[in-house]
Each structure stands twice: as structure tokens, then as C-alpha cells.
Design a protein around this motif. Structure first.
Motif, short mmCIF file in Angstrom:
data_model
loop_
_atom_site.label_atom_id
_atom_site.label_comp_id
_atom_site.label_asym_id
_atom_site.label_seq_id
_atom_site.Cartn_x
_atom_site.Cartn_y
_atom_site.Cartn_z
N TYR A 86 -14.27 39.06 28.49
CA TYR A 86 -14.16 37.87 27.66
C TYR A 86 -14.97 36.76 28.34
O TYR A 86 -14.60 36.27 29.41
CB TYR A 86 -12.68 37.48 27.52
N SER A 113 -4.93 28.45 24.86
CA SER A 113 -4.99 28.90 26.25
C SER A 113 -5.82 30.17 26.41
O SER A 113 -5.87 30.76 27.49
CB SER A 113 -3.58 29.15 26.79
N GLY A 114 -6.47 30.59 25.32
CA GLY A 114 -7.28 31.79 25.37
C GLY A 114 -6.59 32.96 24.68
O GLY A 114 -5.41 32.89 24.34
N ARG A 158 -16.41 33.04 28.07
CA ARG A 158 -16.19 31.79 27.36
C ARG A 158 -17.51 31.05 27.13
O ARG A 158 -18.41 31.07 27.96
CB ARG A 158 -15.22 30.91 28.15
N ASN A 170 -10.51 30.47 21.93
CA ASN A 170 -9.63 29.51 22.61
C ASN A 170 -9.62 28.14 21.93
O ASN A 170 -9.13 27.16 22.52
CB ASN A 170 -10.01 29.38 24.09
N ASP A 181 -17.29 32.12 21.83
CA ASP A 181 -17.11 32.98 22.99
C ASP A 181 -17.61 34.38 22.65
O ASP A 181 -17.83 34.71 21.48
CB ASP A 181 -15.62 33.06 23.38
N THR A 192 -13.42 36.61 32.05
CA THR A 192 -12.17 37.31 32.35
C THR A 192 -12.31 38.77 31.95
O THR A 192 -12.83 39.07 30.87
CB THR A 192 -10.99 36.69 31.57
#
Length: 472
Positions: free
Chosen positions: A184, A249-250, A186, A167, A173, A199
């Protein structure tokens, strides 16, 4: 970034955490060099040992670290870490598999490389599987922090992992896959055990898939790390790649690509490298179980992810040493780096089932494929085996040289060494397993002056398997 781990089966004593304080001055500043756990300016070699017996617990697992130096790897400069070591979360239990996968990255931005270690067999009565970060410092790897499945206690965690800044926030990450989920997580990860939000990307748009491998790298030429998940699409009964493009935004899934029908993910390895220097990273799959003899598949990078048009390289490809035969296991492991200073990454390929001449079966060997303006080809490829001048040891049945490979510069001279395992070698001597280190030169790795580490020199009482490598 590669996707298998140097692994050896050893027997360890209680609470062993052998981190020699002489590996770096106590005042050494962090070097910021990938793979440098103690900040002395040299990359170190980590060996994940999921088969280690620890305090009588079979297959509990451990990690062996050999510290780099200008004169190469010295087994006297080593650390052995298990879950029974001081400061490491959990406890060594049978079949934990601590060290199944190991990835070197700076997870907390302190300039020291850390080691991310999986234990997919961990079971504490609630959660299955853990990821442990062993923290780098001036004295090497010290205490650790453990991370578990963010949501599901009854499902597995971290069958395979990949690390990158997906990101673009400056923190590393983690992506962890198992048979049912793609997590995922972070960054930043901290020594106190915290991390960013999580996520779950599964199910992917309602698709019925089984993730098997995950790999990170810069594919799309935008400067941000991406990742790809390889697995079985149950609806079509085919192997596919699901690609996630990194961004502010990822990561976002941008495409899925089918692998060639001949490809197999069984015992596969995968890495990403830009072989033709066009700015796009090429996804490379080592598939030792692919049709006759194994294969390497190169999917060129594009602005949206790996191309659907794969280049297949086998021992039948022009320029590639040897001949394609059943059981050769070409593609046993793969690792990419520029070995001759021409600016193009090359690819080391394990061929662990190769029979040498009319001699022993499954003696194994190594192929070095060259990158160039036309990408990865068989032109000027090199071959290494027990007959290569300078490589210690003798050819034996089932030696399996090349079961794991890694290209990494541990001497700091800009010329990567070729590290390779032979998990079955040496059994006639009452031990089993060897790790070979071939020095780097201006024209590539050479057998001259190579090192061969044995169970005794690694401080282990037995070795059964040794495979895979670190990632940078």
C-alpha cells in the motif's frame, strides 16, 4: 475498476513518443475528467502493449493512446510511448512487459488524468518490476516517474495494481500485489518521483496466501475507496477475497470471503459497480476458466465488504444469449457503466471462445447484461458478434472477439462506447488483431457506425494480442 489491460504486440522504432500537439490547445485547462490525459474534456483510450517489440527488444512493451473527441476516436490523434521514449525512466529491454497493466487516475491532483503503467518483467540488476506514472498535460502524456519495490530488491513488484483514495486525504494511493506481498503506497505521487509512505500488508494475519488480483472501488457506502485482494489460500487450497475497508486512518482488513468452488482466477478480470443502486458496490469477477464455458460471479456489497453469497451468471442463466458450452470463455473480460441512461450500471462481458452457429470455432462475441432494482440479471441482455449489423470484419476461426472489453464515453455525449478486442482477427490479411469501437446510444451500444482499428491504423507493424481496458 477493471483488472486487465488492452494489450497488443507491436514492433516499434527507436525512441518513439508520438504525441501530436494538435490534440488539445496549448492553453487548455485541465478538465478533471477521469481518463482525459490532455484536458480537452474528452476521455481518451489507452492500450497497454506488453508484447511490443521496441528497437529489436522482444516483449519490451509500449502504450498506445487514442485521444477522444466529439466525433470519436481518430487513429491520427495518437501517442505511442515506450521506455525508450524521451523523458520515460528506464530502457526498453526484452521481456520487460511495459504496459502489462494500465490504470488512468490523476495521481498528482493537477486536474489532468495520468496513466499508471506496470512493467513486471523489468530487471535493472537490483530490482524486479516497476510502476511508471506517465503524467498528463495539455499536450497529452509527457514525462514519467518510476516507482520500485519499497523494500525487497529480490522479489517481484506490481503483478497487479489498483488505485484509489483509501485514506480519504484527497490524494490517490496505489496498491500493488505480487506472489508474496501486498504493498500500500500512499499518495500523492509527484513528477519528481516522490510519494507517501509504504505499508506491506503481507502476511495477512499469518495466513499463507498468494495474491493474484487486486481491485478498488466504493463497496461499503461510506464514500471512501476500498480494495479487495483475490488470491489462493494455500492452507485451504481455495480461492478467496481479502477485503480492506478504506478510512481516515488508512485501509483495514475487515473480512475474507471464499469464492465459489467453480470459480477460477486464471485469466480472470474483476470490477466493482453498484448494479441495484442500493449504495453498496458489488464485486464482479469474470472467470473464463470457471467450470463449463466460464462464468461471472457477483458478490453484493455490504457495510463490511463483499457478501459471501455470490450470484453466478452463465450462458445458462435465463435471458443470457447463447448456450453454455465448453471453451466459450464467458467472462473473458468485464467492464461496468450505465449504457442506457437508466441510472443503473450495466456489465459488458467478453465471450472470446464462442462458436457462431455452425461456423468458425472461437470466433467470440460480447454480452451486455443489464443492471436494475434486482441487481445484475440476464433480463434484456444483448449480444454482439461479427454478424451484428455495422460491425466490420468477417467471422474467422480464433478471432476471439471479446478477449477484452471496455465501456467508456470517448465522445462526451454521456453514452458509453463499447470497446472490444479481437486479438486473432485478420490473420488472413497478413496482420493480426483488431480493436472495435461500438458507438453508444440511448438504448446502449450499437454496431451501426462502429470502427475497427487495425495494426496499420494504430501505427503498428504487427499485432498479436490485444486485451483488457482502462479504469476510471
Amino acid at each position: 475498476m477493471r483488472k486487465r489491460t488492452l494489450l497488443l504486440a507491436t514492433a516499434l522504432t527507436a525512441g518513439l513518443l508520438a504525441v501530436p500537439l494538435t490534440t488539445a490547445p496549448a492553453s487548455a485547462a485541465a478538465s478533471g475528467l477521469a481518463g482525459d490525459f490532455n484536458g480537452d474534456g474528452y476521455r481518451d483510450l489507452a492500450i497497454g502493449d506488453r508484447g511490443a517489440t521496441v528497437d529489436g527488444a522482444t516483449k519490451a512493451g509500449a502504450v498506445v493512446v487514442l485521444f477522444g473527441a466529439a466525433d470519436g476516436l481518430d487513429p491520427a490523434r495518437r501517442a505511442i510511448v515506450s521506455q525508450n521514449s524521451s523523458g520515460i525512466p528506464g530502457a526498453a529491454e526484452a521481456s520487460d512487459g511495459f504496459g502489462t497493466d494500465v490504470v488512468a487516475q490523476d495521481m498528482n491532483k493537477d486536474g489532468y488524468a495520468d496513466l499508471v503503467v506496470t512493467a513486471p518483467g523489468e530487471n535493472d540488476g537490483e530490482y524486479n518490476g516497476t510502476v511508471t506514472v506517465l503524467w498528463g498535460s495539455a499536450t497529452g502524456l509527457t514525462a514519467g516517474s518510476a516507482y520500485k519495490n519499497p523494500k525487497y530488491k529480490d522479489k517481484g513488484f506490481a503483478k497487479d495494481i489498483a488505485v484509489g483514495d483509501f485514506n480519504a486525504d484527497g490524494s490517490k494511493d496505489l496498491v500493488a500485489v505480487d506472489d508474496d506481498n501486498i504493498w500500500y503506497l500512499r499518495g500523492p505521487f509527484t513528477k519528481s518521483g516522490t510519494r507517501g509512505s509504504a505499508t506491506n500488508f503481507d502476511p495477512i494475519d499469518g495466513e499463507n496466501i498468494s495474491p493474484d488480483r487486486v481491485v478498488a472501488g466504493k463497496v461499503t457506502n461510506d464514500g471512501t475507496a476500498d480494495f479487495a485482494v483475490l488470491g489462493d489460500d494455500w492452507d485451504t487450497d481455495s480461492n478467496r477475497i481479502w477485503f480492506y475497508k478504506g478510512g481516515s486512518s488508512g485501509p483495514t482488513k475487515t473480512k475474507k470471503v471464499s469464492l465459489p468452488a467453480s470459480a477460477s482466477l486464471m485469466e480472470a478480470s474483476v470490477t466493482i459497480a453498484d448494479y441495484d443502486k442500493n449504495g453498496y458496490g458489488d464485486l464482479t469477477l469474470g472467470s473464463p476458466r470457471a467450470s463449463t464455458g466460464g462464468a461471472v460471479y457477483v458478490l453484493p456489497g455490504t457495510s463490511t465488504g463483499p457478501s459471501s453469497s455470490a450470484r453466478t451468471i452463465t450462458q445458462s442463466t435465463s435471458g443470457v444469449p447463447g448456450s453454455r458450452e465448453f471453451g466459450d470463455r464467458f467472462g473473458s473480460d468485464v467492464s461496468a457503466a450505465d449504457t442506457n441512461g437508466d441510472g443503473y450500471p450495466d456489465l459488458a462481458v467478453g465471450v472470446s471462445g464462442e462458436m457462431i452457429g455452425d461456423g468458425p470455432f472461437y470466433a467470440g462475441g460480447l454480452t451486455l447484461l443489464r443492471g436494475g432494482s434486482s441487481g445484475l440479471t440476464g433480463s434484456n441482455a444483448r449480444w454482439y458478434d461479427y454478424g451484428t449489423y455495422g460491425i466490420e470484419g468477417e467471422t474467422t476461426d480464433d478471432g476471439a472477439l471479446g478477449d477484452s472489453v471496455q465501456l467508456t464515453d470517448v465522445t462526451g455525449d454521456g453514452r458509453p462506447e463499447l470497446v472490444a478486442s479481437a486479438p486473432e482477427a485478420g490473420f488472413l490479411d497478413g496482420t493480426m488483431g483488431r480493436v472495435f469501437v461500438l458507438p453508444g446510444t440511448s438504448s446502449g451500444p450499437t454496431g451501426t457506425g462502429s470502427q475497427a482499428f487495425t495494426p496499420a491504423t494504430l501505427g503498428a507493424t504487427s499485432i498479436k494480442y490485444l486485451w483488457g481496458r482502462l479504469t476510471d
